[in-house]
Design a protein around this motif. Structure first.
Motif, PDB file in Angstrom:
ATOM      1  N   HIS A 155     -43.432  17.491   8.418  1.00 56.37           N
ATOM      2  CA  HIS A 155     -42.830  16.382   9.396  1.00 56.37           C
ATOM      3  C   HIS A 155     -43.131  16.626  10.821  1.00 56.37           C
ATOM      4  N   GLN A 156     -43.662  17.796  11.109  1.00 58.51           N
ATOM      5  CA  GLN A 156     -44.018  18.045  12.463  1.00 58.51           C
ATOM      6  C   GLN A 156     -45.480  17.470  12.757  1.00 58.51           C
ATOM      7  N   ILE A 157     -45.988  17.123  11.715  1.00 61.85           N
ATOM      8  CA  ILE A 157     -47.397  16.510  11.649  1.00 61.85           C
ATOM      9  C   ILE A 157     -47.558  15.189  12.025  1.00 61.85           C
ATOM     10  N   ASP A 158     -47.922  14.691  13.140  1.00 63.05           N
ATOM     11  CA  ASP A 158     -48.029  13.156  13.136  1.00 63.05           C
ATOM     12  C   ASP A 158     -49.354  12.710  12.451  1.00 63.05           C
ATOM     13  N   CYS A 159     -49.085  11.505  11.601  1.00 64.58           N
ATOM     14  CA  CYS A 159     -50.179  11.114  10.767  1.00 64.58           C
ATOM     15  C   CYS A 159     -50.175   9.520  10.986  1.00 64.58           C
ATOM     16  N   ALA A 160     -51.226   8.988  10.807  1.00 63.09           N
ATOM     17  CA  ALA A 160     -51.422   7.497  10.623  1.00 63.09           C
ATOM     18  C   ALA A 160     -50.959   7.023   9.481  1.00 63.09           C
ATOM     19  N   PRO A 161     -50.636   5.880   9.162  1.00 64.36           N
ATOM     20  CA  PRO A 161     -50.237   5.333   7.831  1.00 64.36           C
ATOM     21  C   PRO A 161     -51.179   5.524   6.840  1.00 64.36           C
ATOM     22  N   PHE A 162     -50.839   5.788   5.564  1.00 67.76           N
ATOM     23  CA  PHE A 162     -51.661   6.164   4.603  1.00 67.76           C
ATOM     24  C   PHE A 162     -52.845   5.066   4.404  1.00 67.76           C
ATOM     25  N   HIS A 163     -54.025   5.610   4.163  1.00 68.16           N
ATOM     26  CA  HIS A 163     -54.940   4.492   3.770  1.00 68.16           C
ATOM     27  C   HIS A 163     -55.906   5.077   3.056  1.00 68.16           C
ATOM     28  N   LYS A 164     -55.592   4.533   1.708  1.00 67.51           N
ATOM     29  CA  LYS A 164     -56.447   5.160   0.289  1.00 67.51           C
ATOM     30  C   LYS A 164     -57.904   5.511   0.683  1.00 67.51           C
ATOM     31  N   ALA A 166     -54.464  13.988   8.258  1.00 68.65           N
ATOM     32  CA  ALA A 166     -53.660  13.182   9.200  1.00 68.65           C
ATOM     33  C   ALA A 166     -54.205  11.886   9.647  1.00 68.65           C
ATOM     34  N   ALA A 167     -55.169  11.856   9.899  1.00 63.88           N
ATOM     35  CA  ALA A 167     -55.682  10.355  10.173  1.00 63.88           C
ATOM     36  C   ALA A 167     -55.714   9.327   9.142  1.00 63.88           C
ATOM     37  N   SER A 168     -55.647  10.208   8.011  1.00 58.55           N
ATOM     38  CA  SER A 168     -55.771   9.173   6.716  1.00 58.55           C
ATOM     39  C   SER A 168     -54.209   8.762   6.361  1.00 58.55           C
ATOM     40  N   GLY A 169     -53.100   9.615   6.912  1.00 56.39           N
ATOM     41  CA  GLY A 169     -51.721   9.534   6.402  1.00 56.39           C
ATOM     42  C   GLY A 169     -51.286  10.617   5.407  1.00 56.39           C
ATOM     43  N   VAL A 170     -51.901  11.618   5.591  1.00 55.59           N
ATOM     44  CA  VAL A 170     -51.759  12.949   4.758  1.00 55.59           C
ATOM     45  C   VAL A 170     -51.640  14.075   5.402  1.00 55.59           C
ATOM     46  N   ALA A 171     -50.322  14.800   5.506  1.00 60.78           N
ATOM     47  CA  ALA A 171     -50.004  15.876   6.167  1.00 60.78           C
ATOM     48  C   ALA A 171     -50.433  17.113   5.323  1.00 60.78           C
ATOM     49  N   VAL A 172     -51.306  18.180   5.770  1.00 60.80           N
ATOM     50  CA  VAL A 172     -51.481  19.357   4.883  1.00 60.80           C
ATOM     51  C   VAL A 172     -50.769  20.453   5.740  1.00 60.80           C
ATOM     52  N   ALA A 173     -49.793  20.859   4.829  1.00 60.71           N
ATOM     53  CA  ALA A 173     -48.767  22.111   5.019  1.00 60.71           C
ATOM     54  C   ALA A 173     -49.221  23.386   4.450  1.00 60.71           C
ATOM     55  N   LEU A 174     -49.411  24.474   5.035  1.00 65.60           N
ATOM     56  CA  LEU A 174     -49.733  25.593   4.484  1.00 65.60           C
ATOM     57  C   LEU A 174     -48.682  26.773   4.610  1.00 65.60           C
ATOM     58  N   VAL A 175     -47.914  26.937   3.306  1.00 69.22           N
ATOM     59  CA  VAL A 175     -46.807  27.752   3.287  1.00 69.22           C
ATOM     60  C   VAL A 175     -47.103  29.047   2.581  1.00 69.22           C
ATOM     61  N   ARG A 176     -46.743  30.242   2.813  1.00 74.29           N
ATOM     62  CA  ARG A 176     -46.562  31.528   2.166  1.00 74.29           C
ATOM     63  C   ARG A 176     -46.216  31.507   0.879  1.00 74.29           C
ATOM     64  N   GLU A 177     -46.872  32.133  -0.178  1.00 77.57           N
ATOM     65  CA  GLU A 177     -46.460  32.206  -1.396  1.00 77.57           C
ATOM     66  C   GLU A 177     -45.058  32.900  -1.521  1.00 77.57           C
ATOM     67  N   MET A 178     -44.005  32.406  -2.259  1.00 82.18           N
ATOM     68  CA  MET A 178     -42.685  32.921  -2.639  1.00 82.18           C
ATOM     69  C   MET A 178     -42.448  33.602  -3.673  1.00 82.18           C
ATOM     70  N   LYS A 179     -41.525  34.759  -3.913  1.00 80.06           N
ATOM     71  CA  LYS A 179     -41.531  35.356  -5.092  1.00 80.06           C
ATOM     72  C   LYS A 179     -40.904  34.467  -6.127  1.00 80.06           C
ATOM     73  N   LYS A 180     -41.193  34.725  -7.436  1.00 84.73           N
ATOM     74  CA  LYS A 180     -40.746  33.746  -8.508  1.00 84.73           C
ATOM     75  C   LYS A 180     -41.265  32.235  -8.350  1.00 84.73           C
ATOM     76  N   VAL A 181     -42.303  31.945  -7.373  1.00 88.43           N
ATOM     77  CA  VAL A 181     -42.560  30.570  -7.469  1.00 88.43           C
ATOM     78  C   VAL A 181     -44.276  30.914  -7.604  1.00 88.43           C
ATOM     79  N   TRP A 239     -44.714  12.608  -1.704  1.00 90.19           N
ATOM     80  CA  TRP A 239     -44.647  11.640  -0.727  1.00 90.19           C
ATOM     81  C   TRP A 239     -43.446  11.677   0.254  1.00 90.19           C
ATOM     82  N   LEU A 240     -43.746  11.759   1.537  1.00 92.75           N
ATOM     83  CA  LEU A 240     -42.307  11.767   2.303  1.00 92.75           C
ATOM     84  C   LEU A 240     -41.777  10.430   2.595  1.00 92.75           C
ATOM     85  N   THR A 241     -42.828   9.442   2.718  1.00 91.49           N
ATOM     86  CA  THR A 241     -42.497   8.250   3.255  1.00 91.49           C
ATOM     87  C   THR A 241     -43.510   7.535   2.328  1.00 91.49           C
ATOM     88  N   PRO A 242     -43.474   6.191   2.378  1.00 94.76           N
ATOM     89  CA  PRO A 242     -44.275   5.284   1.511  1.00 94.76           C
ATOM     90  C   PRO A 242     -45.691   5.317   2.248  1.00 94.76           C
TER      91      PRO A 242
END
Length: 359
Positions: free
Chosen positions: A178-187, A217-232, A240-243
């Motif tokens: 949500h903190q990443i500004d993205c252009a509208p998705f363009h396939k 982001a320029a194509s409408g995709v936010a890439v998030a990197l999150v550490r692994e969690m136990k049991k996941v 898709w966060l929005t259309p």
């Protein structure tokens, strides 16, 4: 020198109505309830209800009290608002107290360590903090969000056994995305971007991470990197966060660059080819045809299958490096393909760069 390590806020477990203040003001003015009723034009019954907190002080009543008591109407309005707010908090606390056992399903310790939750809270305050983290107002609302058909459509075994941990990992990705500004998705633009990102496999994380995020982001995709969690035990997820905005969520499970890049292109396939309403999770299973399709897409994008026979009989590191140069990708990806094809997981292991989290 002594210093305060933590600021504690006092949260009373009671609410004082503005009627109590009104009684004190009446006493200081030596005014009876009957006299106040006459002066304000309110009935004695109305005043009794105000004293007990059963009837709110309206703006009109506050104006009348100002004229009679010389206490500003704004003060009466503020006292009333504070009283109603505190009543609501007490009611909420009672409701949350009945739901606090749900906390056992949430990895609160891990979330505290990552800074998403405050430590040293009582259970009710912690529950409120957890609900705020997920952006919901109740445990019922949490179930409504995370047990919708969109989530269940790609049900992982982990989601069934550890729903709190699974949702926590995805939620961290959402907050980051949500903190990443993205252009509208363009396939088509995103599909072209994937070829540019493929070249980035030759770079180190300091170069490829920001550039990959920027291109996506320029194509409408936010890439998030999150550490692994136990049991996941997941490598990635797509949601898709929005259309017009998709999220690709990745971690470093396995730590090898070959696995990381395979996971990225696997998730990219979901963005390009699957429905926007689905939450798709890469947990290593192959029972879902969409996952098989994504695996095939990632494999073919990184190294076309026509090279597999050649790779499977490699004998030296030079052969791996030469093919990597020819394909324009990192040698570690070719080495990873060799290991996958032959099952010789120790061979060419030194060619695969390890990726690590840095604070």
């Amino acid at each position: 020198m002594l210093k305060a390590l933590k600021k504690y806020e006092f949260e009373p477990d009671y609410a004082t109505s503005p009627g109590a203040t009104l009684l004190e003001v009446m006493e200081s003015l030596e005014m009876t309830q009957k006299e106040l009723a006459v002066r304000t034009g309110l009935t004695e019954q109305t005043l009794t209800r105000i004293f007990k907190g059963n009837q709110p002080i309206s703006y009109e009543t506050a104006n009348r009290l100002e004229l009679v008591t010389q206490v500003p109407a704004g003060m009466w309005n503020n006292l009333e608002a504070q009283y109603r707010e505190q009543l609501a908090k007490l009611e909420e606390r009672q409701r949350l107290d009945a739901e606090k056992t749900w906390l056992k399903t949430i990895p609160t310790k891990e979330l505290m360590e990552r800074g998403y939750l405050e430590a040293n809270q009582d259970e009710v305050s912690l529950l409120r903090n957890v609900l705020s983290f997920f952006g919901v107002s109740s445990v019922h609302a949490w179930h409504a969000i995370w047990e919708t058909p969109e989530v269940a459509a790609r049900r992982s075994k982990c989601f069934d056994s550890q729903p709190g941990a699974a949702a926590s990992w995805i939620r961290q990705g959402e907050l980051q995305a949500h903190q990443i500004d993205c252009a509208p998705f363009h396939k088509s633009r995103f599909q072209q971007t994937l070829q540019e990102i493929r070249v980035l496999t030759c770079e180190g994380p300091g170069v490829f991470v920001p550039r990959m995020k920027e291109l996506c982001a320029a194509s409408g995709v936010a890439v998030a990197l999150v550490r692994e969690m136990k049991k996941v035990p997941w490598n990635g997820a797509t949601k898709w966060l929005t259309p017009n905005k998709a999220m690709i969520l990745l971690n470093l499970r396995g730590k090898g660059e070959d696995k990381f890049w395979f996971s990225f292109f696997h998730e990219a396939c979901h963005v390009v080819k699957d429905k926007k309403k689905d939450l798709l999770i890469n947990d290593g299973s192959d029972g879902d045809p969409r996952e098989k399709q994504a695996d095939a897409f990632a494999a073919e994008t990184l190294i076309p299958s026509r090279f597999n026979n050649k790779i499977s009989i490699f004998q030296t590191a030079h052969e791996v490096i030469d093919l990597a140069d020819e394909l324009g990708i990192a040698p570690g990806i070719v080495a990873g393909r060799y290991q996958f094809l032959t099952g010789n997981w120790h061979v060419f292991r030194n060619l695969i760069r390890k990726l690590e989290w840095r604070e």
